[in-house]
Design a protein around this motif. Structure first.
Motif, PDB file in Angstrom:
ATOM      1  N   GLY A  56      -3.495  -7.571   2.646  1.00 57.99           N
ATOM      2  CA  GLY A  56      -3.487  -6.333   3.426  1.00 57.99           C
ATOM      3  C   GLY A  56      -3.378  -6.660   4.911  1.00 57.99           C
ATOM      4  N   LEU A  57      -2.274  -6.259   5.501  1.00 58.93           N
ATOM      5  CA  LEU A  57      -2.012  -6.582   6.902  1.00 58.93           C
ATOM      6  C   LEU A  57      -2.570  -5.482   7.807  1.00 58.93           C
ATOM      7  N   ILE A  58      -3.425  -5.880   8.735  1.00 58.50           N
ATOM      8  CA  ILE A  58      -3.996  -4.936   9.696  1.00 58.50           C
ATOM      9  C   ILE A  58      -3.581  -5.383  11.097  1.00 58.50           C
ATOM     10  N   GLU A  59      -2.736  -4.573  11.722  1.00 57.34           N
ATOM     11  CA  GLU A  59      -2.195  -4.925  13.039  1.00 57.34           C
ATOM     12  C   GLU A  59      -3.161  -4.417  14.095  1.00 57.34           C
ATOM     13  N   ILE A  60      -4.024  -5.318  14.578  1.00 58.20           N
ATOM     14  CA  ILE A  60      -5.184  -4.854  15.354  1.00 58.20           C
ATOM     15  C   ILE A  60      -4.891  -4.597  16.830  1.00 58.20           C
ATOM     16  N   SER A  61      -3.799  -5.169  17.363  1.00 59.60           N
ATOM     17  CA  SER A  61      -3.509  -4.921  18.776  1.00 59.60           C
ATOM     18  C   SER A  61      -2.040  -5.162  19.093  1.00 59.60           C
ATOM     19  N   SER A  62      -1.444  -4.249  19.841  1.00 61.94           N
ATOM     20  CA  SER A  62      -0.061  -4.448  20.301  1.00 61.94           C
ATOM     21  C   SER A  62      -0.042  -4.937  21.741  1.00 61.94           C
ATOM     22  N   GLN A  89     -12.259   1.125  13.287  1.00 62.58           N
ATOM     23  CA  GLN A  89     -10.940   1.367  12.671  1.00 62.58           C
ATOM     24  C   GLN A  89     -10.534   0.193  11.776  1.00 62.58           C
ATOM     25  N   ILE A  90     -10.819  -1.014  12.228  1.00 66.79           N
ATOM     26  CA  ILE A  90     -10.463  -2.187  11.430  1.00 66.79           C
ATOM     27  C   ILE A  90     -11.234  -2.162  10.100  1.00 66.79           C
ATOM     28  N   LEU A  91     -12.535  -1.861  10.206  1.00 72.77           N
ATOM     29  CA  LEU A  91     -13.358  -1.830   8.991  1.00 72.77           C
ATOM     30  C   LEU A  91     -12.929  -0.696   8.051  1.00 72.77           C
ATOM     31  N   ASP A  92     -12.473   0.373   8.651  1.00 71.15           N
ATOM     32  CA  ASP A  92     -11.932   1.485   7.871  1.00 71.15           C
ATOM     33  C   ASP A  92     -10.705   1.072   7.056  1.00 71.15           C
ATOM     34  N   CYS A  93      -9.821   0.312   7.700  1.00 64.88           N
ATOM     35  CA  CYS A  93      -8.629  -0.206   7.012  1.00 64.88           C
ATOM     36  C   CYS A  93      -9.058  -1.111   5.852  1.00 64.88           C
ATOM     37  N   VAL A 294       3.249 -10.907  -1.045  1.00 64.80           N
ATOM     38  CA  VAL A 294       3.749  -9.808  -0.213  1.00 64.80           C
ATOM     39  C   VAL A 294       2.583  -9.282   0.630  1.00 64.80           C
ATOM     40  N   MET A 295       2.917  -8.734   1.779  1.00 67.51           N
ATOM     41  CA  MET A 295       1.887  -8.333   2.731  1.00 67.51           C
ATOM     42  C   MET A 295       2.057  -6.877   3.159  1.00 67.51           C
ATOM     43  N   PRO A 296       1.637  -5.945   2.279  1.00 66.33           N
ATOM     44  CA  PRO A 296       1.750  -4.534   2.651  1.00 66.33           C
ATOM     45  C   PRO A 296       0.869  -4.196   3.855  1.00 66.33           C
ATOM     46  N   ASN A 297       1.285  -3.152   4.543  1.00 64.11           N
ATOM     47  CA  ASN A 297       0.638  -2.762   5.785  1.00 64.11           C
ATOM     48  C   ASN A 297      -0.543  -1.826   5.540  1.00 64.11           C
ATOM     49  N   LEU A 298      -1.716  -2.224   6.064  1.00 63.24           N
ATOM     50  CA  LEU A 298      -2.906  -1.364   5.965  1.00 63.24           C
ATOM     51  C   LEU A 298      -3.239  -0.708   7.299  1.00 63.24           C
ATOM     52  N   SER A 299      -2.405  -0.926   8.311  1.00 62.06           N
ATOM     53  CA  SER A 299      -2.710  -0.390   9.647  1.00 62.06           C
ATOM     54  C   SER A 299      -2.692   1.134   9.620  1.00 62.06           C
ATOM     55  N   PRO A 300      -3.469   1.770  10.510  1.00 64.41           N
ATOM     56  CA  PRO A 300      -3.441   3.232  10.572  1.00 64.41           C
ATOM     57  C   PRO A 300      -2.007   3.707  10.853  1.00 64.41           C
ATOM     58  N   VAL A 301      -1.560   4.697  10.083  1.00 58.63           N
ATOM     59  CA  VAL A 301      -0.159   5.133  10.184  1.00 58.63           C
ATOM     60  C   VAL A 301       0.199   5.553  11.608  1.00 58.63           C
ATOM     61  N   GLU A 302      -0.766   6.134  12.335  1.00 54.98           N
ATOM     62  CA  GLU A 302      -0.410   6.628  13.684  1.00 54.98           C
ATOM     63  C   GLU A 302      -0.049   5.494  14.644  1.00 54.98           C
ATOM     64  N   HIS A 303      -0.395   4.257  14.310  1.00 54.76           N
ATOM     65  CA  HIS A 303      -0.054   3.145  15.211  1.00 54.76           C
ATOM     66  C   HIS A 303       1.090   2.273  14.707  1.00 54.76           C
ATOM     67  N   ARG A 304       1.487   2.492  13.469  1.00 53.55           N
ATOM     68  CA  ARG A 304       2.490   1.606  12.852  1.00 53.55           C
ATOM     69  C   ARG A 304       3.710   1.364  13.733  1.00 53.55           C
ATOM     70  N   GLU A 318       4.455   5.051   5.944  1.00 54.07           N
ATOM     71  CA  GLU A 318       3.754   5.078   4.656  1.00 54.07           C
ATOM     72  C   GLU A 318       2.274   4.746   4.796  1.00 54.07           C
ATOM     73  N   GLU A 319       1.450   5.521   4.114  1.00 53.25           N
ATOM     74  CA  GLU A 319       0.039   5.180   3.978  1.00 53.25           C
ATOM     75  C   GLU A 319      -0.086   3.903   3.151  1.00 53.25           C
ATOM     76  N   ALA A 320      -1.220   3.227   3.303  1.00 52.06           N
ATOM     77  CA  ALA A 320      -1.438   1.982   2.563  1.00 52.06           C
ATOM     78  C   ALA A 320      -1.195   2.162   1.067  1.00 52.06           C
ATOM     79  N   ALA A 321      -1.720   3.274   0.516  1.00 46.78           N
ATOM     80  CA  ALA A 321      -1.593   3.500  -0.928  1.00 46.78           C
ATOM     81  C   ALA A 321      -0.135   3.656  -1.334  1.00 46.78           C
ATOM     82  N   GLU A 322       0.651   4.317  -0.464  1.00 40.16           N
ATOM     83  CA  GLU A 322       2.075   4.498  -0.770  1.00 40.16           C
ATOM     84  C   GLU A 322       2.802   3.168  -0.735  1.00 40.16           C
ATOM     85  N   CYS A 323       2.499   2.359   0.267  1.00 39.26           N
ATOM     86  CA  CYS A 323       3.130   1.045   0.386  1.00 39.26           C
ATOM     87  C   CYS A 323       2.823   0.195  -0.843  1.00 39.26           C
TER      88      CYS A 323
END
Ligand code: 5AD
Ligand code: FES
Length: 353
Positions: A56-62, A89-93, A294-304, A318-323
């Motif tokens: 589960g990929l969590i993109e924590i900072s841009s 937010q990270i723990l939520d992901c 494979v590394m699906p994205n778990l980041s919050p959709v609003e920041h993707r 896509e939400e994590a579940a959709e991915c």
């Protein structure tokens, strides 16, 4: 040696000379590619069966203090939208990911001064205490040995730091003068020595790259012997000076995945998002060429959309579940299955099941 002899040597000896690798990359035929692909797929299946690991990929900072010439998140890109996730937010992901079956969380981000050792160690400790059965992977750039030790002691299991290109002159053409390929390589060896399951890797088709550079990348990997290896095609980003360069080739990326699988039978080798970006079946093809992660994205959709390393990155809406559902379908369609497992680097002799 002809291509079949080189492929055979890769299979039996897990290595080849620089000249042989250059020859293979420059001269491989379609039938040679199919032989190579089949050998790589068989090798992956001998170790991992038809199991594909998910991360589960969590993109924590841009936010990033670096200015790598190819990257959309480079400091000097004024158009980039910068965000950073809070610990909550990270723990939520992670909570969402855990419920979906993820047992590895990858915290990836630019080199953002906000994420000090104290902050990252705090997050790592919290994830490990809530989810003791999960692995934590960090991908936060060059932090130096002292920092790496603290992160390891806080419980981080793995660290991804692509070497980008093993050739120091080529590295200098892709990075500003304050960065060096030597330092990057030093930090990779430090990560391994500290005890991290370590991931290196490179872009395929980056500007100025030659077949000799790629051969050196493969031989560098042989020397480092990382537990993980991430490769993907270079994809131009519109706000960088490489905007007009062409993207890396699908075929060459697949060929390299297969060569890496033969040279490192047990390496954890993702079919990357970049590969999925340049071809609608890129990740499936990656698996058929020897990839096993494979590394699906778990980041919050609003920041993707704001974690824009390159243009047209997939899975932005896509939400994590959709991915995950999408990837499950894709993976099943080629006869593989996703497993709920930490998916550590296997020891010699390991076979899934
Ligand atoms: N195209 C493809 N991959 C890229 N990366 C950075 N910029 C690009 C690009 N334009 C890769 C680098 C980096 C990883 C996080 O993403 O290899 O290590
Ligand atoms: Fe994200 Fe298909 S993997 S939508």
């Amino acid at each position: 040696m002809n291509e079949l002899q080189i492929i055979e040597k890769l299979k039996t000896e897990q290595t080849a000379t620089r000249d042989e690798l250059v020859f293979l990359l420059n001269n491989i035929t379609d039938s040679g590619r199919e032989t190579l692909r089949r050998a790589a797929q068989e090798t992956a299946q001998a170790v991992f069966g038809n199991k594909i690991y998910i991360r589960g990929l969590i993109e924590i900072s841009s936010v990033c203090k670096n200015d790598c010439l190819y990257c959309g998140l480079r400091r000097s890109n004024q158009n980039a939208v910068r965000y950073r996730l809070t610990e909550e937010q990270i723990l939520d992901c992670c909570a969402k990911g855990y419920a979906l079956g993820f047992r590895t969380f990858v915290l990836q981000g630019g080199e953002d001064g906000y994420f000090t050792d104290e902050v990252v160690c705090g997050v790592v400790r919290e994830i490990k205490s809530r989810y003791p059965d999960c692995a934590v992977t960090l991908s936060l750039g060059e932090r130096g040995e002292e920092s790496f030790k603290k992160l390891f002691d806080a419980g981080a299991d793995r660290y991804l730091l692509r070497h980008e290109t093993a050739d120091l002159e080529h590295y200098a053409k892709l990075h500003p003068p304050n960065m060096s390929g030597e330092e990057r390589q030093r930090q990779l060896f430090a990560l391994k020595a500290i005890g991290f399951q370590t991931g290196a890797g490179f872009m395929v088709g980056s500007p100025y790259q030659t077949a000799e550079n790629l051969a050196d990348d493969l031989l560098f990997l042989k020397r480092l012997s990382p537990q993980m290896c991430g490769i993907g095609p270079f994809i131009p980003h519109k706000d960088t000076q490489f905007r007009d360069y062409s993207q890396g080739s699908l075929t060459l990326t697949l060929t390299l995945l297969s060569v890496i699988r033969l040279m490192h039978p047990r390496v954890l080798l993702p079919a990357t998002t970049a590969l999925g970006t340049i071809h609608p079946k890129g990740r499936e093809l990656g698996i058929l060429h020897g990839a096993n992660v494979v590394m699906p994205n778990l980041s919050p959709v609003e920041h993707r959309k704001d974690y824009a390393i390159y243009d047209n990155k997939i899975c932005n809406g896509e939400e994590a579940a959709e991915c995950l559902a999408c990837l499950k379908r894709r993976i099943q369609s080629i006869g593989y299955e996703i497993v709920t497992d930490r998916g550590d680097a296997p020891a010699a002799g390991f076979q899934y099941n």
